[in-house]
Design an enzyme around this catalytic site. Structure first.
Site, PDB file in Angstrom:
ATOM      1  N   LYS A 233      50.870 113.946  11.238  1.00  0.00           N
ATOM      2  CA  LYS A 233      49.976 113.651  10.099  1.00  0.00           C
ATOM      3  C   LYS A 233      50.720 113.128   8.880  1.00  0.00           C
ATOM      4  O   LYS A 233      50.342 112.125   8.302  1.00  0.00           O
ATOM      5  CB  LYS A 233      49.286 114.944   9.638  1.00  0.00           C
ATOM      6  CG  LYS A 233      48.071 115.339  10.360  1.00  0.00           C
ATOM      7  CD  LYS A 233      47.287 116.421   9.611  1.00  0.00           C
ATOM      8  CE  LYS A 233      48.065 117.548   8.958  1.00  0.00           C
ATOM      9  NZ  LYS A 233      48.718 118.488   9.831  1.00  0.00           N
TER      10      LYS A 233
ATOM     11  N   ARG B 145      41.597 122.900   5.552  1.00  0.00           N
ATOM     12  CA  ARG B 145      42.244 123.655   6.614  1.00  0.00           C
ATOM     13  C   ARG B 145      41.333 124.698   7.238  1.00  0.00           C
ATOM     14  O   ARG B 145      41.726 125.403   8.155  1.00  0.00           O
ATOM     15  CB  ARG B 145      43.429 124.386   6.025  1.00  0.00           C
ATOM     16  CG  ARG B 145      44.710 123.867   6.641  1.00  0.00           C
ATOM     17  CD  ARG B 145      45.774 123.816   6.590  1.00  0.00           C
ATOM     18  NE  ARG B 145      47.033 123.912   7.049  1.00  0.00           N
ATOM     19  CZ  ARG B 145      48.021 123.124   6.658  1.00  0.00           C
ATOM     20  NH1 ARG B 145      47.838 122.163   5.822  1.00  0.00           N
ATOM     21  NH2 ARG B 145      49.214 123.311   7.135  1.00  0.00           N
TER      22      ARG B 145
ATOM     23  N   ARG C 164      62.170 118.467  13.168  1.00  0.00           N
ATOM     24  CA  ARG C 164      61.975 118.472  11.719  1.00  0.00           C
ATOM     25  C   ARG C 164      62.748 119.615  11.069  1.00  0.00           C
ATOM     26  O   ARG C 164      63.307 119.458   9.984  1.00  0.00           O
ATOM     27  CB  ARG C 164      60.475 118.606  11.411  1.00  0.00           C
ATOM     28  CG  ARG C 164      60.159 118.518   9.930  1.00  0.00           C
ATOM     29  CD  ARG C 164      58.677 118.423   9.693  1.00  0.00           C
ATOM     30  NE  ARG C 164      57.993 119.677   9.931  1.00  0.00           N
ATOM     31  CZ  ARG C 164      56.665 119.820   9.963  1.00  0.00           C
ATOM     32  NH1 ARG C 164      55.892 118.767   9.802  1.00  0.00           N
ATOM     33  NH2 ARG C 164      56.107 120.992  10.172  1.00  0.00           N
TER      34      ARG C 164
ATOM     35  N   ARG D 289      51.701 129.393  12.677  1.00  0.00           N
ATOM     36  CA  ARG D 289      50.964 128.252  12.137  1.00  0.00           C
ATOM     37  C   ARG D 289      50.078 127.620  13.207  1.00  0.00           C
ATOM     38  O   ARG D 289      48.968 127.154  12.913  1.00  0.00           O
ATOM     39  CB  ARG D 289      51.939 127.225  11.543  1.00  0.00           C
ATOM     40  CG  ARG D 289      52.449 127.689  10.184  1.00  0.00           C
ATOM     41  CD  ARG D 289      53.707 126.988   9.737  1.00  0.00           C
ATOM     42  NE  ARG D 289      53.567 125.553   9.718  1.00  0.00           N
ATOM     43  CZ  ARG D 289      54.587 124.705   9.916  1.00  0.00           C
ATOM     44  NH1 ARG D 289      55.795 125.169  10.163  1.00  0.00           N
ATOM     45  NH2 ARG D 289      54.380 123.423   9.862  1.00  0.00           N
TER      46      ARG D 289
ATOM     47  N   ARG E 100      62.906 122.971   6.471  1.00  0.00           N
ATOM     48  CA  ARG E 100      61.756 123.671   5.899  1.00  0.00           C
ATOM     49  C   ARG E 100      61.790 125.139   6.287  1.00  0.00           C
ATOM     50  O   ARG E 100      61.992 125.479   7.443  1.00  0.00           O
ATOM     51  CB  ARG E 100      60.444 123.041   6.403  1.00  0.00           C
ATOM     52  CG  ARG E 100      59.912 122.001   5.457  1.00  0.00           C
ATOM     53  CD  ARG E 100      58.688 121.345   5.997  1.00  0.00           C
ATOM     54  NE  ARG E 100      57.575 122.262   6.263  1.00  0.00           N
ATOM     55  CZ  ARG E 100      56.350 121.846   6.506  1.00  0.00           C
ATOM     56  NH1 ARG E 100      56.072 120.556   6.502  1.00  0.00           N
ATOM     57  NH2 ARG E 100      55.390 122.710   6.754  1.00  0.00           N
TER      58      ARG E 100
HETATM   59  P1  AMP Z   1      51.788 121.595   5.636  1.00  0.00           P
HETATM   60  O1  AMP Z   1      52.911 120.888   4.962  1.00  0.00           O
HETATM   61  O2  AMP Z   1      50.471 120.857   5.517  1.00  0.00           O
HETATM   62  O3  AMP Z   1      52.109 121.977   7.054  1.00  0.00           O
HETATM   63  O4  AMP Z   1      51.563 122.970   4.840  1.00  0.00           O
HETATM   64  C1  AMP Z   1      52.568 123.944   4.774  1.00  0.00           C
HETATM   65  C2  AMP Z   1      51.975 125.294   4.393  1.00  0.00           C
HETATM   66  O5  AMP Z   1      51.341 125.201   3.109  1.00  0.00           O
HETATM   67  C3  AMP Z   1      50.893 125.815   5.324  1.00  0.00           C
HETATM   68  O6  AMP Z   1      51.422 126.478   6.456  1.00  0.00           O
HETATM   69  C4  AMP Z   1      50.122 126.754   4.402  1.00  0.00           C
HETATM   70  O7  AMP Z   1      50.832 127.971   4.202  1.00  0.00           O
HETATM   71  C5  AMP Z   1      50.153 125.988   3.081  1.00  0.00           C
HETATM   72  N1  AMP Z   1      48.989 125.081   2.966  1.00  0.00           N
HETATM   73  C6  AMP Z   1      49.000 123.706   2.961  1.00  0.00           C
HETATM   74  N2  AMP Z   1      47.769 123.207   2.844  1.00  0.00           N
HETATM   75  C7  AMP Z   1      46.939 124.278   2.782  1.00  0.00           C
HETATM   76  C8  AMP Z   1      45.527 124.435   2.673  1.00  0.00           C
HETATM   77  N3  AMP Z   1      44.710 123.380   2.629  1.00  0.00           N
HETATM   78  N4  AMP Z   1      45.026 125.700   2.646  1.00  0.00           N
HETATM   79  C9  AMP Z   1      45.831 126.775   2.678  1.00  0.00           C
HETATM   80  N5  AMP Z   1      47.155 126.706   2.811  1.00  0.00           N
HETATM   81  C10 AMP Z   1      47.723 125.478   2.850  1.00  0.00           C
END
Ligand code: AMP
Length: 191
Positions: free
Chosen positions: A13, A88, A127, A144, A133
């Protein structure tokens, strides 16, 4: 063009959103990036979110809604946007529709990038070694994925029921996937 990108962790994504941003000249809004910036800057939001992110869980909906509402209210969004990482869960999908209705900027298309689980695990391992990360460790990745299946996957149905969902195969090279997404967006064929 107002696009929501959907897909499991590691589906590509973020990579595709960055390329679509250049192609359409519209902002790429990643809630994960916004949260990681807040964590790095140790803002009140960042301090609250860090432990939750490190467990691979979702930051509370009200916190996320404030964050996304503020970002979507900025001027550059008038040209359109690519949303990556939001919504989400179903509550967030409904909240997003509310914010976008206020702005008179409804979602045009939701694109689901589909990849098999084995590929996702391999991509995340890569990654982890490249970006370091803190939520890319094996246990957290597993959590996740579970959160994705339980809470985020139903969002697909939310957009499908509104005839806004396009599914795109996320396998192959980055360019191949990008071409598929562009093709899907151009034809505007949902389903
Ligand atoms: P991502 O980079 O999109 O994988 O997001 C990393 C982490 O940020 C996720 O595992 C959540 O802990 C938090 N996060 C990102 N977007 C959201 C969202 N829309 N709602 C809740 N937590 C989020």
């Amino acid at each position: 063009m107002r696009i929501v990108l959907l897909g499991a962790p590691g589906s590509g994504k973020g990579t595709q959103a960055a390329l679509l941003k250049d192609h359409f000249s519209i902002p790429h809004i990643s809630t994960g990036v916004l949260l990681r910036e807040a964590v790095a800057q140790e803002t009140p939001l960042g301090l609250k979110a860090k432990a939750i992110m490190d467990r691979g869980e979702l930051v509370p909906d009200d916190v996320m809604l404030n964050l996304i509402r503020e970002r979507l209210g900025q001027d550059d969004v008038k040209a359109g946007f690519i949303l990556d990482g939001y919504p989400r869960n179903l509550a967030q999908a409904e909240a997003l529709d509310g914010v976008l209705a206020e702005l008179d900027q409804p979602v045009d298309e939701a694109v689901l990038i589909e990849v098999d689980e084995e590929q996702v695990v391999q991509r995340i391992a890569l990654r982890a070694s490249q970006e370091g990360r803190s939520d890319d460790t094996e246990d957290v990745v597993r959590n996740r994925m579970r959160v994705y299946e339980e809470q985020t996957a139903p969002v697909t149905g939310y957009y499908a029921s509104r005839d806004l969902l396009t599914r795109v195969l996320g396998e192959g090279t980055i360019e191949e996937v990008l071409e598929r997404i562009k093709g899907a967006l151009q034809s505007g064929v949902a389903g």
